[in-house]
Design an enzyme around this catalytic site. Sequence first.
Site, PDB file in Angstrom:
ATOM      1  N   ARG A  86      -5.175   6.081  -7.828  1.00  0.00           N
ATOM      2  CA  ARG A  86      -4.906   7.521  -7.888  1.00  0.00           C
ATOM      3  C   ARG A  86      -4.703   7.984  -9.334  1.00  0.00           C
ATOM      4  O   ARG A  86      -5.223   9.033  -9.759  1.00  0.00           O
ATOM      5  CB  ARG A  86      -3.686   7.844  -7.031  1.00  0.00           C
ATOM      6  CG  ARG A  86      -3.863   7.493  -5.559  1.00  0.00           C
ATOM      7  CD  ARG A  86      -2.545   7.411  -4.813  1.00  0.00           C
ATOM      8  NE  ARG A  86      -1.852   8.693  -4.802  1.00  0.00           N
ATOM      9  CZ  ARG A  86      -0.584   8.839  -4.401  1.00  0.00           C
ATOM     10  NH1 ARG A  86       0.111   7.777  -3.980  1.00  0.00           N
ATOM     11  NH2 ARG A  86      -0.028  10.026  -4.410  1.00  0.00           N
ATOM     12  N   LEU A 107       0.871  -1.165   0.000  1.00  0.00           N
ATOM     13  CA  LEU A 107       0.000   0.000   0.000  1.00  0.00           C
ATOM     14  C   LEU A 107       0.912   1.220   0.000  1.00  0.00           C
ATOM     15  O   LEU A 107       2.001   1.184   0.574  1.00  0.00           O
ATOM     16  CB  LEU A 107      -0.895   0.030   1.244  1.00  0.00           C
ATOM     17  CG  LEU A 107      -1.997  -1.039   1.354  1.00  0.00           C
ATOM     18  CD1 LEU A 107      -2.743  -0.881   2.681  1.00  0.00           C
ATOM     19  CD2 LEU A 107      -2.978  -0.951   0.191  1.00  0.00           C
ATOM     20  N   ASP A 108       0.470   2.295  -0.620  1.00  0.00           N
ATOM     21  CA  ASP A 108       1.248   3.532  -0.588  1.00  0.00           C
ATOM     22  C   ASP A 108       1.437   3.994   0.850  1.00  0.00           C
ATOM     23  O   ASP A 108       0.638   3.655   1.742  1.00  0.00           O
ATOM     24  CB  ASP A 108       0.542   4.635  -1.383  1.00  0.00           C
ATOM     25  CG  ASP A 108       0.445   4.321  -2.863  1.00  0.00           C
ATOM     26  OD1 ASP A 108       1.205   3.469  -3.334  1.00  0.00           O
ATOM     27  OD2 ASP A 108      -0.423   4.926  -3.531  1.00  0.00           O
ATOM     28  N   LYS A 109       2.452   4.787   1.082  1.00  0.00           N
ATOM     29  CA  LYS A 109       2.789   5.264   2.421  1.00  0.00           C
ATOM     30  C   LYS A 109       1.573   5.813   3.168  1.00  0.00           C
ATOM     31  O   LYS A 109       1.353   5.489   4.343  1.00  0.00           O
ATOM     32  CB  LYS A 109       3.867   6.344   2.334  1.00  0.00           C
ATOM     33  CG  LYS A 109       4.184   7.040   3.651  1.00  0.00           C
ATOM     34  CD  LYS A 109       5.185   8.163   3.452  1.00  0.00           C
ATOM     35  CE  LYS A 109       5.420   8.922   4.752  1.00  0.00           C
ATOM     36  NZ  LYS A 109       6.372  10.061   4.582  1.00  0.00           N
TER      37      LYS A 109
END
Length: 319
Positions: free
Chosen positions: A235, A136-138
């Site tokens: 995104r 998962l992104d930060k």
Amino acid sequence: MTSRIQHRGFIPKEMAYDRLDQVVAALFPQYSRSRLQTWIKSGELVVDGRAGRSKDRVSGGELIVIDAIAGTIEDKAENIPLKVVFEDESILVINKAAGLVVHPGAGNDQGTLLNALLHHSLHLNEIPRAGIVHRLDKDTTGLMVVAKTLASQTSLVQQLQSRKVKRLYEAIVYGIPDADGVVDAAISRHPVHRTRMAVRVGGKEAITGYRVLRSFIAHAHMQFSLETGRTHQIRVHMQHLGFPLVGDPTYGGYFRTPKIGGEELAVRLKEFNRPALHAKELSFLHPGSGQQVTFSSAIPSDLKFLLNALDTTESGRND
């Protein structure tokens, strides 16, 4: 205690002229590219019996052999709290917090999920990437599954590759799509901004299903299902459609003064300093039992507060 990692595989002819590190990252996706590059440099990954360089171009048909030691001395256990949703002898399911980087890397050599996992269970140092099989992104919150054994890791990686792992996300976006739908648009590195991704002809296949859960006046609460797992996929795809995520200036979701709602909503939007995205549901075949398992996670408080502010000031129709 350490264990050996051993793999063999032939480079497909269609990957001719690609970089060696890119090729082995595709052939062995259970390992990070940085770890594969380390093995190339150390000679633990060889091509037709010879050491190579990450930037070497391949011809196709070569035999790749990996004979490496699991775990690396730079991976340090750190006492970082984890929100454990489920754990048994095969898997660990966690609810990742915003701000937690998944893997160590440039500028993030500590304080990562990997470091936290090694503290949670030291034997994970014997598993490639401490059992991490997806990312998962930060600043994305939500569910991740971690493998606690090599057999579990192999099973989960195969399920991810065959698209048997089902992932549902929720987000808040600027604008309101006219209808539910699917984005089928290839993604690759941005040609100029190399830390970003972009929809590009010739990129890797990327498919995102989307559904509007609730429409407000100028925003929407949405649900997404992933057929593929490209970097920043949701995104990028929502920017491509013209509905960027709130709090995501990298992909068009910069602060926009609301036309209605007054100061309260404006403050909520302006102070929301991460992409408004949450990995809400995760479903897969349990590597041990073979049974389908599903885990879910409530949206975090910051998203809940923003939804409440939208509900109070921008109440629209229920979808």
